[in-house]
Design an enzyme around this catalytic site. Structure first.
Site, PDB file in Angstrom:
ATOM      1  N   THR A 408       0.847  -1.204   0.000  1.00 59.84           N
ATOM      2  CA  THR A 408       0.000   0.000   0.000  1.00 59.84           C
ATOM      3  C   THR A 408       0.885   1.258   0.000  1.00 59.84           C
ATOM      4  OG1 THR A 408      -1.699  -1.233   1.172  1.00 59.84           O
ATOM      5  CG2 THR A 408      -1.872   1.132   1.327  1.00 59.84           C
ATOM      6  N   THR A 426      -4.087   1.488  -2.455  1.00 61.53           N
ATOM      7  CA  THR A 426      -3.438   0.179  -2.482  1.00 61.53           C
ATOM      8  C   THR A 426      -3.893  -0.644  -3.676  1.00 61.53           C
ATOM      9  OG1 THR A 426      -3.037  -1.789  -1.112  1.00 61.53           O
ATOM     10  CG2 THR A 426      -5.260  -0.931  -1.101  1.00 61.53           C
ATOM     11  N   GLU A 447      -7.292  -7.366  -3.769  1.00 62.49           N
ATOM     12  CA  GLU A 447      -7.834  -6.858  -2.489  1.00 62.49           C
ATOM     13  C   GLU A 447      -8.762  -7.853  -1.788  1.00 62.49           C
ATOM     14  OE1 GLU A 447      -6.575  -4.231  -0.270  1.00 62.49           O
ATOM     15  OE2 GLU A 447      -6.491  -3.553  -2.335  1.00 62.49           O
ATOM     16  N   SER A 474     -10.368  -3.525   5.819  1.00 63.30           N
ATOM     17  CA  SER A 474      -9.040  -2.926   5.616  1.00 63.30           C
ATOM     18  C   SER A 474      -8.453  -2.500   6.949  1.00 63.30           C
ATOM     19  CB  SER A 474      -9.175  -1.707   4.712  1.00 63.30           C
ATOM     20  OG  SER A 474      -7.962  -1.005   4.625  1.00 63.30           O
ATOM     21  N   SER A 475      -7.148  -2.212   6.919  1.00 59.75           N
ATOM     22  CA  SER A 475      -6.472  -1.618   8.083  1.00 59.75           C
ATOM     23  C   SER A 475      -6.065  -0.179   7.817  1.00 59.75           C
ATOM     24  CB  SER A 475      -5.225  -2.431   8.428  1.00 59.75           C
ATOM     25  OG  SER A 475      -5.574  -3.737   8.798  1.00 59.75           O
ATOM     26  N   GLY A 495       1.175  -0.841   4.893  1.00 62.18           N
ATOM     27  CA  GLY A 495       1.688  -1.921   5.747  1.00 62.18           C
ATOM     28  C   GLY A 495       0.658  -2.945   6.179  1.00 62.18           C
TER      29      GLY A 495
HETATM   30  N1  GLY Z   1      -4.750  -4.085   1.763  1.00 59.98           N
HETATM   31  C1  GLY Z   1      -4.304  -3.408   2.906  1.00 59.98           C
HETATM   32  C2  GLY Z   1      -5.415  -2.867   3.730  1.00 59.98           C
HETATM   33  O1  GLY Z   1      -6.508  -2.729   3.229  1.00 59.98           O
HETATM   34  O2  GLY Z   1      -5.240  -2.570   4.873  1.00 59.98           O
END
Ligand code: GLY
Length: 599
Positions: A408, A426, A447, A474-475, A495
């Site tokens: 990302t 990302t 994703e 997601s984070s 990350g």
């Molecule tokens: N693909 C990383 C996130 O969505 O956190």
């Protein structure tokens, strides 16, 4: 809300950080603009991982565009120079402070699953398929949200046409950018996957070899795609020839006939692309030490998880603690909030997500009760019940944190009017699905592998299983911090799940531990995500602090590099400070429009 004495945010960089002294140059193949991790000045600021991308944003600000215009230009340029991290084949989350209305608003541009997706999307005969088979496949590709995010942002707050904002990126793609060691290393890490897809290997392995550091990398197909989006609008990615190419590529991935890899097709349709919409839900907000911290609500778990951890930490004066006790508290707050994220956070369109309750101080206090100063908790830790918080109570069974890739990119922009953008985008894994849309010049995301392939633990409810049209959890934690209603700070990071701990550590490092922003970003990181061991970067792994934390029960493993944050800060004299990494991912790029009055 408990409010210990509000802190004065620390200001400029400590010794050792380079400071920008020159104005940004327009993007060109050679030489690239100088890469510096901190810049101070007037007229607005941009921080990203890449100097060409930051320069694209600065050029927009200099010509009178606002922070939203500059963010779109920067993101488009990142799609050229950081194609393995982000691009129009992916998605993201856009957080915006509007100086005129003094409001923070968000755009959820997360990818969506096809309408036919079920909870068993990544299962075969009732068992989860190997992660790699979801990652390098059409199956993991969600409907891209990034072009629609740009449109939503520009429609709501922009002042410049998309066509104009895409021009610097289009030029960068056509004329080329200079390959650096990070780009070559990321290509090398993907080489085996890339070789299995002729369109990908033709683009990213020019002449059949890894791109050479210092050479010029061109992507004329992407330049043409950007030109087409500029002419027709971002809708061209969702209907018409580009959309047809995406659907064909996902449904029948163009694999090298000699490849031995099993590449599963996806079930994405033209109707899925046509149906895509961004969402404009309210941001998360918590009070912390007299500041208001805004971030992204579910479908990202960033805002709720960083917010819960900050609420847990707010009861302790982190500035007064030893470094060991600070890290201990930070690790424990992360562990607890990840336990709660795993149980309660998913796409709110499909799940009953208690966003407000997760962010309540009452719940945080009930969870903080678990923390002891002299004994580490063990993971997996069971979640709490945010709807019925009781001190030290847990509910149900503990479940481990499911895997998320660590890629990302994040950009942060401020303009002369005081508008601020914090935008994380990302394509999921480094190199996404490894599948390039032939003749279009961009990689498709993977994703959907951010969904749990199977329930995190048997019998434990998992709000992050796939479903029709659902957004994977997601984070991403693009964050904007206000003081007395005005932005003073914005940060974010790539990350995967470490985004949350990186943003939390950067915020507490700056707000509580008194580190200037660039040093809070550079500080060695730890990441605990309700797993048996906490990841440490070498700077902590090799420090005496590790033994002190092990003595109270912490267990560790090494991670060579966690996150790649950027941020901006408004200084009391009205100047903007942009900050980026000093060394992670080859160092980031901080720029301001008028770099005057630097310390
Ligand atoms: N693909 C990383 C996130 O969505 O956190």
């Amino acid at each position: 809300m408990h409010r210990p004495a509000a802190r004065t945010l620390p200001l400029l960089a400590l010794a050792g950080a380079l400071v920008a002294t020159g104005a940004a140059a327009p993007p060109s193949a050679a030489p690239p603009p100088a890469k510096v991790p901190v810049a101070v000045g007037y007229g607005g600021a941009v921080a990203s991982v890449d100097a060409d991308a930051s320069a694209a944003g600065i050029a927009v600000l200099r010509s009178g565009g606002n922070a939203v215009d500059a963010a779109v230009a920067t993101a488009a340029a990142l799609g050229v120079t950081e194609p393995y991290s982000a691009g129009i084949g992916g998605g993201g989350y856009f957080v915006h402070y509007d100086a005129a209305s003094r409001r923070v608003q968000t755009i959820d541009g997360r990818e969506t699953a096809p309408a036919t997706a079920t909870a068993g999307l990544f299962q075969e005969n009732g068992l989860p398929i190997p992660f790699e088979e979801g990652q390098t496949s059409g199956l993991g590709v969600g409907v891209p949200g990034t072009p629609a995010t740009w449109k939503s942002a520009l429609d709501a707050w922009g002042t410049r046409p998309l066509r104009e904002l895409l021009e610097p990126a289009e030029k960068l793609a056509r004329k080329g950018f200079t390959v650096d060691a990070t780009f070559r290393a990321q290509t090398a890490a993907n080489e085996a996957r890339f070789r299995d897809f002729p369109a990908t290997s033709k683009l990213f392995l020019p002449g059949g070899a890894l791109p050479v550091v210092g050479s010029t990398f061109k992507n004329p197909d992407l330049a043409a795609t950007y030109a087409e989006l500029g002419r027709k609008g971002t809708g061209a990615l969702y209907r018409g020839p580009i959309a047809e190419d995406i659907v064909r590529t996902v449904r029948k991935p163009p694999v090298d006939p000699a490849a031995t890899r099993k590449v599963r097709p996806g079930d994405l349709t033209a109707a899925d692309l046509r149906a895509y919409e961004t969402k404009r839900q309210a941001p998360t907000r918590i009070g912390y030490r007299g500041l208001d911290v805004y971030s992204m609500a579910p479908s990202s778990s960033g805002g709720t998880t960083v917010g819960e951890a900050l609420n847990i930490l707010e009861r302790t004066d982190l500035g007064a603690l030893s470094e060991t006790q600070y890290l201990h508290r930070f690790i424990e707050a992360s562990r607890i909030s990840f336990a709660d994220r795993g149980r309660w956070v998913g796409d709110p369109a499909a799940e009953d997500v208690p966003t407000r309750e997760l962010l309540s101080q009452r719940f945080a206090d009930a969870r903080a009760c678990l923390i002891s100063p002299d004994r580490a908790l063990t993971s997996p830790l069971a979640p709490g019940d945010p709807r019925n918080p009781a001190p030290c109570a847990t509910t149900g069974q503990a479940a481990p944190t499911t895997y998320e890739g660590e890629n990302t990119t994040h950009l942060t922009v401020a303009d002369r009017w005081g508008n601020v953008v914090s935008y994380t985008l990302t394509i999921e894994s480094t190199g996404g699905s490894a599948i390039t849309v032939p003749r279009r010049g961009f990689l498709l995301n993977n994703e959907l592998t951010d969904f749990s392939f199977a329930p995190a633990a048997p019998g434990v409810p998992d709000p992050n299983l796939p479903g029709p049209g659902k957004r994977p959890r997601s984070s991403m934690s693009p964050t904007i911090v206000l003081e007395d209603g005005r932005p003073v700070l914005a940060v974010g990071s790539p990350g995967g799940a470490t985004i949350i701990t990186t943003v939390l550590q950067t915020l507490t490092g700056h707000v509580d531990r008194g580190l200037p922003l660039v040093d809070a970003i550079a500080a060695p990181r730890a990441s605990q995500r309700n797993q048996t061991t906490t990841e440490l970067e070498p700077g902590l792994w090799n420090s005496p602090l590790r033994a002190e934390l092990e003595a109270i029960g912490h267990g560790f493993r090494q991670n060579p590099e966690i996150g790649a944050a950027t941020g901006v800060q408004r200084l009391p004299d009205g100047r903007w400070l942009a900050a980026a990494e000093t060394s992670r991912r080859g160092g980031g790029s901080a720029m301001v429009v008028h770099p005057r009055g630097t310390p």
